[in-house]
Structure formats: structure tokens, C-alpha cells
Design an enzyme around this catalytic site. Sequence first.
Site, PDB file in Angstrom:
ATOM      1  N   ASP A 127       0.842  -1.193   0.000  1.00 55.18           N
ATOM      2  CA  ASP A 127       0.000   0.000   0.000  1.00 55.18           C
ATOM      3  C   ASP A 127       0.874   1.239   0.000  1.00 55.18           C
ATOM      4  O   ASP A 127       1.753   1.382   0.869  1.00 55.18           O
ATOM      5  CB  ASP A 127      -0.914   0.016   1.226  1.00 55.18           C
ATOM      6  CG  ASP A 127      -2.025  -1.034   1.139  1.00 55.18           C
ATOM      7  OD1 ASP A 127      -2.086  -1.742   0.110  1.00 55.18           O
ATOM      8  OD2 ASP A 127      -2.816  -1.131   2.085  1.00 55.18           O
ATOM      9  N   ASP A 162     -15.122  -3.301  -2.203  1.00 56.15           N
ATOM     10  CA  ASP A 162     -14.807  -3.047  -0.800  1.00 56.15           C
ATOM     11  C   ASP A 162     -16.116  -2.804  -0.075  1.00 56.15           C
ATOM     12  O   ASP A 162     -16.854  -1.867  -0.402  1.00 56.15           O
ATOM     13  CB  ASP A 162     -13.891  -1.823  -0.675  1.00 56.15           C
ATOM     14  CG  ASP A 162     -12.644  -1.951  -1.538  1.00 56.15           C
ATOM     15  OD1 ASP A 162     -12.167  -3.085  -1.708  1.00 56.15           O
ATOM     16  OD2 ASP A 162     -12.157  -0.930  -2.045  1.00 56.15           O
TER      17      ASP A 162
END
Length: 257
Positions: free
Chosen positions: A8, A129
Site C-alpha cells: 500500500d 470493498d
Amino acid sequence: MEVIPAIDLLEGRCVRLYQGDYSLSEVFSENPADVAKQWVEQGATRLHVVDLDGAKAGKLVNLEAIEAIAQAVSVPIEVGGGLRTKESAQQLFNLGVEWAILGTIAVEQPQLVQQLCQEFPGQIIIGIDARNGKVATRGWLETSEVLATQLAVQMQELGAAAVIYTDIHRDGTLTGPNLEALRELANSVDIPIIASGGVSSVTDLLSLLALEPQGVTGAIVGRALYTGDISLKEALRAVGSGRIQDIPPNLDFSAFA
């Protein structure tokens, strides 16, 4: 089952968030390309990269770091975060990225998703998500009324190659994946499902392996790899190709010899 390390990116660094909260970021490395090489050296066959700045900004921000990762490793990488135009997807493919992960536009611009699936067949993955079963968008800052299963079915019809499912309440928490939600999602579509969020141990990976026949083909692992709760080599031995239970017995060996 493929074990996919997550990288990330926030301000060019490798970080992890807690439940998607940007204010709760922990820096693990100043050099994401070095991190990528480390995971590949330990056996990773694929890498998952997220441009966290891009997810908030609505456009790719960490292009330099993404390019460095793509050049540093030979395994395919998938990238998401801020991909809301054809141009941004094309930018990634020009850098050598294998798959573009679309999230927000899957909800807001399905016609663009269809166009991209047609122009880049097999290279478009949908990132779903979810928060309490409903799809979150714009870097998880907003929650829609769209159900994850409904979106998965629609995206399959539009030509998506796979779905990455993240349970936001599990992400970065090391509390285990949401097996019930994953099972429901896998049963609703025929394209591969990649699990993300909450994987904290090899035991969690083995529980996901039980869903492989239903279409859960991979697991993205983030924080647990960085904290050492999971050893990538051990994880691959447990659930990867040639996993322990798949190795044929040595028929020449006798316990009584």
C-alpha cells in the site's frame, strides 16, 4: 491458492492502514520496490499494489513508486486506487502492470467499466470493498446502497476478469477474513474471487482454502506479513501450489525400516 502480498502506497512509502483509516497509517518501508523484491524472493508469484493517495484524489498519484515496483520484479502486479478513466488504466499498462483494479467507477460508471473490459480483455479486476455488505467508494470514504453481490454479478456480465473482495471492518485488523461474505459472493458469480482483509495467520489461509472449490482462488495478505504473524514461505507451503497436503507420499519409505 495464490498468496498475494499487498503493498500500500502513501506519499511514496509502503504503509498499512487500520480499517482504511488514513489517520491510522503505519510506515513499514521508505522503499516499496525493495519490499516488492523481498516478497518475490520469498516466493510471491503476484503482487497487489494500492495507491492510497490516488484512491482519495481520484487519479493516480504514486506513479513513480508503481513504476519502480514494476521494474524491480518479474512477477505480474495488479494496481488499484484512483483509476477512474481509460487514460489512468492505460498509464498502468504502459508501465508494465498486468491488471488494473477498478473500484469507485464500478458503482458510478459501469458503462466505462464495460468499455475498459472490451479494450483490455482479461486485464480488468473489480475491487469490491464492503462495509456491512454494502459497497464503499472513493477510498472507503463513502458507502453506497449497492450490495456487494449485486455489483459482482453486474461486473461479471460486463466482462471483468476477477473480483477482489475486501471487508473493510476486517482490513488491517488481523481478525480473520469474512468467510460467510466470501462464500456468498463466490456462489453468486463464476469469475475468480480474491479475498482481502483480516488474514492474520496460516490458519486463516487454510480456512480460505476450503472455499477454493467455490471460486476463491487467492488471498491478499498485508499487515500480517509485515508484522511477522505470517511467514510468506510457510503460507505458500500451506496453501500454495505443491502445498504439503498435495505432495505425494514417499512410497519407498517405511516407518518400520
